[in-house]
Write a protein that holds these residues in place. Structure first.
Motif, short mmCIF file in Angstrom:
data_model
loop_
_atom_site.label_atom_id
_atom_site.label_comp_id
_atom_site.label_asym_id
_atom_site.label_seq_id
_atom_site.Cartn_x
_atom_site.Cartn_y
_atom_site.Cartn_z
N TYR A 160 32.88 48.73 -54.95
CA TYR A 160 33.13 49.05 -53.56
C TYR A 160 33.26 47.84 -52.64
O TYR A 160 32.78 46.63 -52.86
CB TYR A 160 32.10 49.97 -53.02
N SER A 161 34.38 47.62 -51.68
CA SER A 161 34.65 46.45 -50.90
C SER A 161 33.57 45.76 -50.22
O SER A 161 33.59 44.60 -50.11
CB SER A 161 35.78 46.77 -49.93
N ALA A 162 32.58 46.48 -49.79
CA ALA A 162 31.51 45.75 -48.87
C ALA A 162 30.76 45.16 -49.75
O ALA A 162 29.87 44.03 -49.29
CB ALA A 162 30.73 46.74 -48.29
N TYR A 163 30.64 45.16 -51.21
CA TYR A 163 29.88 44.52 -52.05
C TYR A 163 30.22 43.02 -52.48
O TYR A 163 29.86 42.60 -53.49
CB TYR A 163 29.42 45.53 -52.93
N LEU A 164 31.63 42.45 -52.28
CA LEU A 164 32.24 41.71 -52.66
C LEU A 164 32.79 40.88 -51.63
O LEU A 164 33.31 41.33 -50.61
CB LEU A 164 33.41 41.98 -53.89
N PRO A 165 32.90 39.65 -51.86
CA PRO A 165 33.69 38.69 -50.64
C PRO A 165 35.27 39.02 -50.78
O PRO A 165 35.72 39.50 -51.72
CB PRO A 165 33.41 37.39 -51.15
N ASN A 166 35.68 38.82 -49.52
CA ASN A 166 37.34 39.07 -49.38
C ASN A 166 38.05 38.63 -50.46
O ASN A 166 39.18 39.08 -50.90
CB ASN A 166 37.81 38.88 -47.91
N ASN A 167 37.76 37.54 -50.94
CA ASN A 167 38.69 36.61 -51.74
C ASN A 167 38.39 37.30 -53.19
O ASN A 167 38.88 36.58 -54.20
CB ASN A 167 38.75 35.24 -51.78
N MET A 168 37.52 38.16 -53.60
CA MET A 168 37.18 38.66 -54.96
C MET A 168 37.67 40.12 -55.04
O MET A 168 37.20 40.76 -56.04
CB MET A 168 35.70 38.51 -55.39
N GLN A 169 38.54 40.39 -53.98
CA GLN A 169 39.13 41.80 -54.13
C GLN A 169 40.79 42.15 -53.81
O GLN A 169 40.83 41.15 -53.03
CB GLN A 169 38.26 42.84 -53.55
#
Length: 432
Positions: free
Chosen positions: A380-389
């Protein structure tokens, strides 16, 4: 930028109770699970029931506006029940095609919502549960649930068994939908014909040969090339044993035993995708209820060990300092693992209730669920930095509570560990 966050809706809720007495009893160790931490770090367990509610309210919202929204759509040209409307959910954000809705996404979305107390027979003015009947390919050549309303079996077995597993789960939750009763008998009879076509026999007793890629219902012939899926025997045993439980027809019990005997005799890990845990559940239940002697320990280990067919199994280890143990997917143990959200949730959905029939695996399965449920937040997006998704901009704009998951988590992509993505990004089969 492509917006390709997988709209897979397999129930994101893990509920597991193990009594103290069970843990004190005889336990069987699962070596692959023993390699996982007793307490994963960092530890951050989501409120999975809240996620399930949030997911349902988002993907079934017909009035939401935005890029590639809404995710739900209606079909005005129903094929199998033309007098009734039908609907779909886009397989991934960005696949806004009226033909993109898949049974393996849609039916579990209804099941998952129902299991967290959402009545999908009367929600937003629609009976979503009843509309799922459209995936029953109602013509003599097929007569089973398939991944699309009008398609053919014989290409890929897990896409052909699992819609029927999900249908039967849905039927159990909505017994008032009477058309499901009629469908069940037709489906069970069709699978019995298929097993006989694979060599099953009453006199003399013989189990079928099931090491195929798929089986065509229209021609009653196998697809005998490509990566084989012998684990399908477990899913078919699940279908027929549950048909026996519902109807009392001993013919279906015979079919379940045929299919399960093939799986029980198989020597190599048959894990391909998704079907095997349902076979393990069925084997344990049959052992408990009708005194069969299937080798549950062998089968449970198969679910976690890396299989040779396509490297499928349980992830063990940290990716970029984050515990990812317990996730299910391509477990290569060589720096290029590829875990899938659906597979962890579905494996839990089969193996946790298996424990009511065989308590010897309670401690190991509990440890695995702890790891898998903790690591699953990373889809889920909130649990990784933006540059890791892949699609953080879309998520922040339209899904700020992170209810829609990425399809998959790569151990390494773009020199980042881990990296949230999906097959659609690589395959380019969604809009940009």
């Amino acid at each position: 930028m492509r917006y390709l966050i997988r709209v897979l809706s397999y129930l994101p809720i893990i509920t597991f109770f193990v009594s103290f007495n069970q843990l004190l009893g005889q336990q069987i160790n699962i070596p692959r699970i023993s390699l996982m931490p007793n307490f994963p770090q960092p530890y951050e367990m989501r409120d999975w029931k809240k996620v399930a509610h949030g997911y349902d309210s988002l993907v079934f919202n017909q009035n939401i506006v935005g890029d590639y929204l809404p995710t739900v759509f209606f079909r005005n040209n129903s094929v199998n029940y033309p007098e009734l409307p039908s609907f779909g959910l886009h397989t991934a954000i960005g696949t806004n095609s009226p033909t993109s809705g898949e049974a393996i996404n849609i039916i579990p979305a209804i099941i998952g919502a129902t299991l967290v107390d959402i009545d999908k027979s009367n929600q937003f003015g629609n009976n979503w549960a009843s509309m799922a009947r459209e995936f029953f390919n109602k013509r003599p050549q097929e007569n089973i649930y398939l991944n699309h309303p009008q398609t053919n079996s014989g290409s890929d077995w897990w896409y052909e068994t699992m819609p029927n597993v999900f249908f039967m789960q849905l039927k159990n939750l909505y017994p008032e939908i009477k058309v499901f009763d009629d469908q069940l008998m037709v489906i069970a009879n069709q699978w019995m014909l298929a097993l006989r076509g694979m060599g099953a026999s009453d006199t003399p007793w013989a189990s079928p040969y099931m090491n195929y890629r798929a089986w065509s219902m229209s021609t009653m012939t196998p697809l005998d090339e490509g990566v084989k899926q012998p684990e399908s025997s477990g899913a078919i045993a699940w279908i027929l044993y549950n048909a026996y439980i519902v109807t009392g027809q001993k013919e279906y019990l015979k079919g379940a035993e045929w299919a399960m005997e093939f799986l029980n005799k198989w020597n190599d890990n048959p894990s391909y995708e998704l079907q095997l845990p349902y076979g393990v559940y069925t084997a344990a239940r049959m052992n408990a209820e009708i005194a069969t002697k299937y080798n549950i320990e062998k089968m449970v280990n198969w679910c976690f060990n890396r299989g040779n067919l396509r490297g499928w199994g349980a992830i063990v280890g940290k990716w970029g300092g984050l515990d990812c143990s317990g996730l299910i997917g391509e477990a290569n143990d060589s720096g290029n693992d590829y875990a899938f959200m659906m597979n962890g949730f579905q494996q839990a959905g089969a193996l946790v209730p298996m424990l009511r029939y065989d308590e010897r695996f309670s401690k190991s399965i509990a440890k695995w669920v702890l790891n898998m449920a903790n690591a699953s937040r990373l889809f889920y997006s909130a649990y990784l930095p933006n540059n890791m998704q892949d699609n953080s901009d879309w998520s922040e704009t339209y899904d700020p509570n992170s209810y829609i998951a990425y399809e998959a988590l790569r151990e390494v992509k773009n020199n980042k560990r881990p990296y949230a993505t999906g097959d659609a990004m690589f395959g380019g089969w969604a809009q940009t």
